[in-house]
Design a protein around this motif. Sequence first.
Motif, PDB file in Angstrom:
ATOM      1  N   ALA A 229       0.816  -1.178   0.122  1.00  0.00           N
ATOM      2  CA  ALA A 229       0.132   0.105   0.105  1.00  0.00           C
ATOM      3  C   ALA A 229       0.807   1.180  -0.048  1.00  0.00           C
ATOM      4  N   CYS A 230       0.235   2.292  -0.496  1.00  0.00           N
ATOM      5  CA  CYS A 230       1.156   3.519  -0.611  1.00  0.00           C
ATOM      6  C   CYS A 230       0.869   4.451   0.816  1.00  0.00           C
ATOM      7  N   ARG A 231       1.789   5.294   1.140  1.00  0.00           N
ATOM      8  CA  ARG A 231       1.530   6.143   2.268  1.00  0.00           C
ATOM      9  C   ARG A 231       1.205   7.727   1.803  1.00  0.00           C
ATOM     10  N   CYS A 232       1.162   7.744   0.464  1.00  0.00           N
ATOM     11  CA  CYS A 232       0.580   9.001   0.338  1.00  0.00           C
ATOM     12  C   CYS A 232      -0.780   9.654   0.545  1.00  0.00           C
ATOM     13  N   SER A 233      -1.051  10.712   0.902  1.00  0.00           N
ATOM     14  CA  SER A 233      -2.472  11.089   1.237  1.00  0.00           C
ATOM     15  C   SER A 233      -2.509  12.684   0.912  1.00  0.00           C
ATOM     16  N   HIS A 262       1.134  14.316  -8.607  1.00  0.00           N
ATOM     17  CA  HIS A 262       1.044  12.806  -8.850  1.00  0.00           C
ATOM     18  C   HIS A 262       1.956  12.111  -7.650  1.00  0.00           C
ATOM     19  N   CYS A 263       1.599  11.019  -6.992  1.00  0.00           N
ATOM     20  CA  CYS A 263       2.344  10.596  -6.090  1.00  0.00           C
ATOM     21  C   CYS A 263       3.335   9.669  -6.855  1.00  0.00           C
ATOM     22  N   ASP A 264       4.911   9.730  -6.504  1.00  0.00           N
ATOM     23  CA  ASP A 264       5.762   8.983  -7.218  1.00  0.00           C
ATOM     24  C   ASP A 264       5.761   7.736  -7.255  1.00  0.00           C
ATOM     25  N   PHE A 265       5.040   7.141  -6.239  1.00  0.00           N
ATOM     26  CA  PHE A 265       5.037   5.697  -5.985  1.00  0.00           C
ATOM     27  C   PHE A 265       3.740   5.124  -6.907  1.00  0.00           C
ATOM     28  N   CYS A 266       2.456   5.468  -6.447  1.00  0.00           N
ATOM     29  CA  CYS A 266       1.438   4.881  -6.871  1.00  0.00           C
ATOM     30  C   CYS A 266       0.694   5.639  -7.843  1.00  0.00           C
ATOM     31  N   ARG A 267       1.123   6.675  -8.350  1.00  0.00           N
ATOM     32  CA  ARG A 267       0.735   7.632  -9.471  1.00  0.00           C
ATOM     33  C   ARG A 267      -0.733   8.190  -9.165  1.00  0.00           C
TER      34      ARG A 267
HETATM   35 ZN   LIG Z   1       1.080   7.254  -3.410  1.00  0.00          ZN
END
Ligand SMILES: [Zn+2]
Length: 294
Positions: A229-233, A262-267
């Motif tokens: 899972a991503c940690r972006c929010s 854009h989140c670098d991980f999950c886009r």
């Molecule tokens: Zn993310």
Amino acid sequence: MSGQQLIRFDFGDQPLRGAAVRLGPQWRAWAQQLALSEPLTALLGQAAVASVMMASHLKFEGKLNLQVQDCAGISLLLSQVDHRLQQRATLSLVEGASGDADWATLSAGGRLAVIIDADRRDQRYQAVVPTSGQSIAENLADYFDQSEQLPTRFWLAANQQAAAGVMIQQMPAAAERGDPPLDAFETAALLGQTSTAKELLAADPTDMVRRLFGSEGAQVRDARDVTVACRCSRDRIANVILSLGEADIRELLDERGEVEAHCDFCRQRYVYSAHDALALFAADAAEPPSDAVH
Ligand SMILES: [Zn+2]
């Protein structure tokens, strides 16, 4: 069988240890979101499970980053896992590189780094080796040889549906004494070599370890769930907007009318309207200055 499980195992009295992991539905969702080519999804999944197994033997709170960069084809391959075994990974290519190329072509001339971003400063650590081998598994074995003098082997497989792997490693204490790689290690390495990608992807990790190393007395010590899972929010993006400064954000809003990130991980795409973006600065300014010493 859990959807995402990591097990650790040992070999009784032998100074050897291992880990095995299989990521199922959450990996599938992650791979779908990134929508990479099949070979790149396979590479990303292999890096993901390798990093999870590496983190399983570390005693720290924080994050482990497995990073491949500055290559002929790979701009950045990054898998990050924290001490709770929450994992996320991303991959981007150099412009013009083929998404169907193999590891040796994509990784040529680059660097593989392992970065321990521990919460405690004195536990932070970073080591870098040149990219090498016909697979990331071979490169990782080289990394442990060169950087940690710790004989280690990986068997990794991934596709759009699942990602799985097994690793074995000589115990650090035995390696520190300068013991040569043990017969037991060499035997286990040969047994591991008999695993196939198809089998790794289909089997429960415990069954896989029994099948490969049962004859050598391998015993499962513990099992833990892994979260992909991503940690972006939206809050984290808000902090990035604040860190850019109001002047730059106003300039951006004049040009585009909104702030898009854009989140670098999950886009994942995050959009702030002019009103919402400027409200962040107003709220930030309204907070009383803190002079507390932490
Ligand atoms: Zn993310």
